[in-house]
Write a protein that holds these residues in place. Structure first.
Motif, PDB file in Angstrom:
ATOM      1  N   MET A 129       0.820  -1.207   0.000  1.00 39.46           N
ATOM      2  CA  MET A 129       0.000   0.000   0.000  1.00 39.46           C
ATOM      3  C   MET A 129       0.854   1.257   0.000  1.00 39.46           C
ATOM      4  SD  MET A 129      -2.991  -0.922  -0.402  1.00 39.46           S
ATOM      5  CE  MET A 129      -4.079   0.431  -0.064  1.00 39.46           C
ATOM      6  N   LYS A 130       1.921   1.233   0.818  1.00 43.82           N
ATOM      7  CA  LYS A 130       2.838   2.382   0.845  1.00 43.82           C
ATOM      8  C   LYS A 130       3.347   2.663  -0.566  1.00 43.82           C
ATOM      9  CE  LYS A 130       4.887   2.495   5.490  1.00 43.82           C
ATOM     10  NZ  LYS A 130       5.909   1.756   6.231  1.00 43.82           N
ATOM     11  N   GLY A 131       3.833   1.565  -1.168  1.00 44.82           N
ATOM     12  CA  GLY A 131       4.373   1.708  -2.513  1.00 44.82           C
ATOM     13  C   GLY A 131       3.353   2.296  -3.472  1.00 44.82           C
ATOM     14  N   LEU A 132       2.140   1.808  -3.342  1.00 44.61           N
ATOM     15  CA  LEU A 132       1.075   2.265  -4.237  1.00 44.61           C
ATOM     16  C   LEU A 132       0.864   3.766  -4.112  1.00 44.61           C
ATOM     17  CD1 LEU A 132      -0.871   0.849  -6.188  1.00 44.61           C
ATOM     18  CD2 LEU A 132      -2.597   0.970  -4.398  1.00 44.61           C
ATOM     19  N   PHE A 133       0.775   4.230  -2.864  1.00 46.21           N
ATOM     20  CA  PHE A 133       0.502   5.656  -2.672  1.00 46.21           C
ATOM     21  C   PHE A 133       1.660   6.516  -3.114  1.00 46.21           C
ATOM     22  CE2 PHE A 133      -3.116   4.297  -0.115  1.00 46.21           C
ATOM     23  CZ  PHE A 133      -4.053   5.166  -0.625  1.00 46.21           C
ATOM     24  N   ILE A 134       2.870   6.037  -2.814  1.00 43.48           N
ATOM     25  CA  ILE A 134       4.030   6.814  -3.246  1.00 43.48           C
ATOM     26  C   ILE A 134       4.045   6.894  -4.775  1.00 43.48           C
ATOM     27  CG2 ILE A 134       6.551   6.838  -3.358  1.00 43.48           C
ATOM     28  CD1 ILE A 134       6.448   5.460  -0.537  1.00 43.48           C
ATOM     29  N   TRP A 140       3.164   9.607  -9.778  1.00 43.60           N
ATOM     30  CA  TRP A 140       2.516   9.589 -11.096  1.00 43.60           C
ATOM     31  C   TRP A 140       1.790  10.904 -11.376  1.00 43.60           C
ATOM     32  CZ3 TRP A 140      -2.706   9.604 -12.655  1.00 43.60           C
ATOM     33  CH2 TRP A 140      -2.910   9.290 -14.014  1.00 43.60           C
ATOM     34  N   ILE A 141       1.050  11.367 -10.362  1.00 42.35           N
ATOM     35  CA  ILE A 141       0.336  12.633 -10.521  1.00 42.35           C
ATOM     36  C   ILE A 141       1.315  13.751 -10.814  1.00 42.35           C
ATOM     37  CG2 ILE A 141      -0.939  14.402  -9.255  1.00 42.35           C
ATOM     38  CD1 ILE A 141      -2.937  12.547  -8.880  1.00 42.35           C
ATOM     39  N   LYS A 142       2.395  13.802 -10.030  1.00 41.51           N
ATOM     40  CA  LYS A 142       3.372  14.871 -10.190  1.00 41.51           C
ATOM     41  C   LYS A 142       3.921  14.859 -11.613  1.00 41.51           C
ATOM     42  CE  LYS A 142       5.790  15.267  -6.279  1.00 41.51           C
ATOM     43  NZ  LYS A 142       6.999  14.850  -5.501  1.00 41.51           N
ATOM     44  N   LEU A 143       4.322  13.644 -12.043  1.00 40.37           N
ATOM     45  CA  LEU A 143       4.902  13.510 -13.375  1.00 40.37           C
ATOM     46  C   LEU A 143       3.875  13.885 -14.465  1.00 40.37           C
ATOM     47  CD1 LEU A 143       7.046  10.272 -13.126  1.00 40.37           C
ATOM     48  CD2 LEU A 143       7.844  12.619 -13.487  1.00 40.37           C
ATOM     49  N   PHE A 183       1.700  17.317 -18.626  1.00 45.92           N
ATOM     50  CA  PHE A 183       0.581  18.106 -19.148  1.00 45.92           C
ATOM     51  C   PHE A 183       1.048  19.529 -19.456  1.00 45.92           C
ATOM     52  CE2 PHE A 183      -3.186  20.742 -18.649  1.00 45.92           C
ATOM     53  CZ  PHE A 183      -4.120  20.062 -19.402  1.00 45.92           C
ATOM     54  N   VAL A 184       1.750  20.105 -18.453  1.00 47.04           N
ATOM     55  CA  VAL A 184       2.219  21.481 -18.631  1.00 47.04           C
ATOM     56  C   VAL A 184       3.201  21.547 -19.792  1.00 47.04           C
ATOM     57  CG1 VAL A 184       3.533  23.344 -17.554  1.00 47.04           C
ATOM     58  CG2 VAL A 184       1.835  22.075 -16.228  1.00 47.04           C
TER      59      VAL A 184
END
Lengths: 267, 247
Positions: free
Chosen positions: A13-18, A23-26, A31-32
């Motif tokens: 779970m830790k791995g997933l959230f990290i 992923w969002i950051k990237l 996108f930008v």
């Protein structure tokens, strides 16, 4: 055993959230970057603006040509249907002329509705106006003539659905055929056909997206040009789609307002 | 046949067929100035067709119609000029729904009689006052009741200052309580000497106002007489039968 499963679970779970956060950051960065690449760099957004302007210009002018052609053809055809037998009995040149114009209208409707608009556009550009370099004017004429055929049929069905008594009331006052059409029948026809007419206008707006075939930089072509430069398809194409969507939505809302106003005369 | 100056409309052997169906089989009639002719008959007898032939809304297939001495069935005649002097009132009113009452009444006088807007509106308002509807001049037809619509339709015809008004079942589409107000207007017109041809089922109106009652059956005029004689001593069997059913 249970403890081992638990620790594995927590690690997972830790791995997933990290990973998700990463992923969002990237993705946001992607996108930008994509946005900058497609619209900001080299002022590529200006292409979209230019293309959008051309799309609106072509649609508007072609729509006006379509309405003008449509009214004339609808009146010729419904006059022939309504008055043909009477005029024939009366003899003279009137009937011959009307029959002649009516057949021209029928040929026009058959040819235009029987061939694809892209083919008509190409014929206009490469054959009929081969010497012209004004691709926007050629597109306006091609789409206008195309739209006229469809608008004519919309208007004709509108004229036919105006109550016969309206025509008779006009004629019984002493108005002649044309006056009765202009003052009595056509205004009522417009109200009947307004929703269908607007639908045709929306179809026309989207149909002009093939103008790129003859090198016109319309909205679609502009998006495609950007795609060709940046090798990134998502941004420019979705942007183009959104612009069409917004214009159509605004137009639909305006029409609804207009329809409500027109309804005021029949509670 | 001598042409009398007082004869407004003369009908000679009028025939009308729709395809193979013969509706009018030769009708002769004379309508003088000031006449109130009431036409009655069963539905399908051709009475409405007869009326609609008088201003050529239906084009006759045979015979002649003379209006003020001109043969209007002659194809060379400009019928629009003559229609200006023949008002018509329809069963379904046929007011123009996209125009206000005032506009309905002024379009004819302005476009055809070349009256100014002010002049046409002045006349229109005077006429509307006559039928008690001046306050509704800015309303649209859909905002009026059936009886009000028909009163407007009558004064719309009057605004053209016609020689004759043709009424095609003017009260048949009305609710019963509105029939009276329309008949009142028609009666007052008749009293003022307006020439009228009225197709109707209102026998009371025929009895009271008509100068002549005409019975049309199977496409011909079977009987015509003064209202007193017509209702008291009907001669042909068809009319006796018809009257026994409607009275």
């Amino acid at each position: 055993m249970t403890a081992w499963i638990y620790t594995k679970y927590v690690d997972f779970m830790k791995g997933l959230f990290i990973d998700f956060g990463e992923w969002i950051k990237l993705s946001w960065q992607d996108f930008v970057d994509e946005f900058k690449l497609n619209f900001i760099e080299g002022d590529r957004w200006e292409w979209l603006v230019e293309g959008f302007g051309n799309t609106l210009l072509i649609t508007l002018l072609a729509g006006l040509i379509g309405i003008a052609l449509g009214v004339i053809i609808a009146i010729v055809r419904s006059t022939y249907d309504k008055m043909g037998p009477d005029l024939k009995k009366r003899g003279g040149i009137g009937y011959g002329l009307l029959k002649f114009f009516n057949s021209i209208c029928n040929i026009y409707l058959t040819v235009i509705r029987g061939t694809p608009v892209v083919v008509q556009l190409l014929i206009m550009y490469f054959i009929i106006f081969a010497s012209s370099t004004n691709d926007i004017m050629v597109a306006v004429i091609a789409f206008g003539i195309n739209s006229g055929a469809y608008v004519a049929e919309i208007f004709r069905s509108g004229i036919m659905s105006v109550d016969k008594g309206q025509f008779e009331a006009g004629r019984s006052l002493g108005l002649n055929y044309i006056q009765t059409m202009i003052y009595i029948v056509v205004p009522q026809m417009f109200k009947i056909v307004l929703p269908t007419l607007c639908n045709e206008f929306i179809v026309l707006l989207k149909e002009t997206s093939v103008a790129g075939y003859v090198g016109t930089v319309d909205l679609t072509k502009a998006g495609d040009l950007i795609r060709g430069r940046t090798f990134s398809a998502f941004m420019p194409l979705i942007a183009v789609a959104l612009i069409y969507l917004v214009v159509v939505m605004i137009f639909t809302a305006l029409v609804r307002k207009l329809e409500r106003r027109l309804r005021n005369s029949d509670h | 046949m001598t042409t009398n100056n007082d004869v407004l409309i003369k009908v000679d052997g009028l025939q009308k067929s729709f395809g193979s169906i013969e509706v009018l089989k030769g009708i002769d009639a004379e309508i003088k100035k000031g006449d109130v002719i009431v036409v009655i008959g069963a539905s399908g007898s051709g009475k409405s067709t007869f009326l609609r032939c008088l201003n050529l809304l239906e084009e006759p297939t045979g015979g002649q119609i003379y209006f003020e001495g001109t043969e209007i069935t002659d194809p060379k005649v400009n019928i629009n000029v003559h229609r200006q002097k023949m008002g018509m009132v329809f069963q379904q009113f046929n007011l123009f729904p996209h125009m206000t009452i005032l506009k309905n009444m002024t379009i004819g006088p302005m476009k055809l009689l070349k009256k100014s807007k002010e002049e046409a509106e002045k006349t229109a308002i005077e006429l509307l006052e006559r039928v008690g509807l001046a306050d509704r001049k800015d309303a649209y037809p859909s905002q009026l009741s059936g009886g009000q619509k028909q009163r407007v339709a009558i004064v719309r015809a009057l605004a053209m200052n016609p020689e004759v008004i043709l009424f095609d079942e003017p009260t048949s589409a009305l609710d019963p309580e509105m029939v009276g107000e329309v008949l009142e207007v028609m009666k007052s017109l008749a009293k003022e000497g307006m020439t009228m041809v009225v197709v109707t089922h209102e026998m009371g109106f025929a009895r009271e106002v008509a100068s002549k009652v005409v019975f049309i059956d199977e496409g011909v005029i079977k009987e015509e007489n003064t209202p007193e004689e017509f209702f008291a001593n009907p001669k042909c069997d068809r009319l006796k039968d018809f009257l026994s059913k409607v009275l």
